[in-house]
Enzyme design. Structure first.
Site, short mmCIF file in Angstrom:
data_model
loop_
_atom_site.label_atom_id
_atom_site.label_comp_id
_atom_site.label_asym_id
_atom_site.label_seq_id
_atom_site.Cartn_x
_atom_site.Cartn_y
_atom_site.Cartn_z
N GLU A 147 0.82 -1.20 0.00
CA GLU A 147 0.00 0.00 0.00
C GLU A 147 0.86 1.26 0.00
OE1 GLU A 147 -2.13 -2.88 2.89
OE2 GLU A 147 -0.14 -2.62 2.01
N CYS A 157 -2.35 -3.63 7.19
CA CYS A 157 -1.90 -3.89 8.55
C CYS A 157 -2.23 -2.72 9.47
CB CYS A 157 -0.41 -4.20 8.57
SG CYS A 157 0.65 -2.80 8.19
N CYS A 175 -0.20 0.38 7.58
CA CYS A 175 -0.71 0.75 6.26
C CYS A 175 -2.10 1.36 6.35
CB CYS A 175 -0.74 -0.47 5.35
SG CYS A 175 0.90 -1.08 4.93
N THR A 195 20.02 -38.64 12.12
CA THR A 195 20.32 -38.51 10.70
C THR A 195 21.61 -37.73 10.48
OG1 THR A 195 17.99 -38.63 10.05
CG2 THR A 195 19.48 -37.50 8.53
#
Length: 351
Positions: free
Chosen positions: A61, A84, A93, A204
């Site tokens: 924006e 936001c 924003c 692993t």
């Protein structure tokens, strides 16, 4: 065409454009959502466009408003995500749109992030007309991992493994190279690159010594700044000479065997998509806790008859309790001896 219909058609076209802007080449998949914005005049003509380019850069924006200048007054901002309502690396924003004098805001997807949500209410309280939900399902698909993470409070988990036709990940003597074909391994790097964490267990790491990086078609590591976080979970120490400790990518050691705790740690680090590549024991722990959201299996056309199972015990004693998977994609990779079938699935349960 009536005025209302013309306006809706113009806003739909602007939203389609904004969704394309959100997915501009080079825009990272996270940790911030990909967002696009188009500002249009009352006659539907485009005034300015903008999109978010990643952490620390202006939001979509603000990017569009900076290009629109005074022309934004009285205009409509069409944005893929609810503006936001908080101050982080950048300002809110919603307030920027109010200050610019925008008369109407149309957004696709509501912001479920509890830190940022509330922009629509702020706009309405300031007298801005707000409409939500235009192409909302399309917008959600632009940021699937981010959307899942903010809605569930944990990262989305993709479990990847390679297996023989009879469900073995290694032979009886422990050898496993190569169950997966070269095309399958290349495809794995593509999938790794779409995530922001590659997770394995200490077992692993100690036994196989993987590097857990994303590599290119020449088998060369991508630059460090493009690499997902390498995460190793478990209680055993990881010797510094293991390849996950090199400087090819950042590495986090998670001192836990609990999948939920590991995901909470990664979520606190602003990570949203975990690529689970551990062995059968780690995989079983995530599956039994219901923390696997997607399964990617590379199936090799070979039989071993014995050896390490692709997944450890799941506590399932009868077929009625079997964990079922919805197949969302099937793809054949390679030819001849280099053939693997890739199955992409989502866990479900028998009704």
């Amino acid at each position: 065409m009536t005025g209302d219909l013309a306006r809706r058609e113009a806003e739909r076209a602007a939203m389609t454009r904004a969704l394309k802007l959100a997915q501009s080449p080079g825009v990272p998949l996270g940790p911030n959502p990909r967002v696009g914005c188009v500002i249009i005049a009352s006659d539907g003509m485009t005034i300015a466009e903008g999109f978010h380019r990643g952490v620390g850069s202006p939001h979509a924006e603000v990017d569009a408003l900076s290009r629109a200048g005074d022309r934004a007054r009285g205009a409509t901002a069409v944005v893929t995500l609810e503006p936001c309502n908080h101050t982080g690396r950048t300002g809110p924003c919603a307030q920027a749109l109010v200050r610019a004098g925008v008369a109407r805001v149309v957004y696709a997807q509501a912001d479920a992030n509890p830190v940022a949500q509330g922009g629509a209410q702020t706009l309405r309280e300031a007298g801005v007309e707000v409409e939500a939900g235009l192409l909302g399902d399309v917008a959600r698909a632009v940021n699937p991992a981010w959307t899942f993470a903010v809605e569930h409070g944990r990262p989305f988990v993709t479990w990847k493994f390679a297996t023989t036709l009879d469900g073995r990940s290694a032979a009886a003597d422990g050898t496993s190279r190569w169950v997966s074909s070269r095309p399958a391994r290349r495809d794995t790097h593509r999938l790794r690159a779409a995530c922001d964490v590659i997770l394995a267990g200490t077992g692993t790491v100690l036994v196989d010594d993987p590097e857990l990086t994303v590599r290119d078609d020449e088998d060369v590591n991508l630059p460090r700044w493009l690499q997902p976080l390498r995460a190793v979970m478990g209680l055993r120490d990881v010797p510094p000479n293991r390849r996950v400790c090199n400087d090819a990518a950042e590495t986090a050691v998670l001192r836990t065997r609990n999948p939920e705790s590991a995901l909470a740690d990664l979520f606190s680090r602003d990570r949203q998509h975990v690529f689970l590549e551990g062995g059968p024991t780690l995989a079983a722990s995530f599956v039994t806790e219901g923390l696997v959201d997607e399964v990617v299996a590379y199936v090799a056309p070979m039989l071993l008859g014995a050896g390490l199972s692709s997944v450890g015990p799941l506590g399932i004693e009868t077929i009625a309790d079997a964990l079922l998977l919805d197949v969302t994609d099937v793809c054949t990779l390679g030819t001849g001896a280099e053939t693997n079938v890739r199955l992409t699935m989502r866990p479900t349960r028998r009704p």
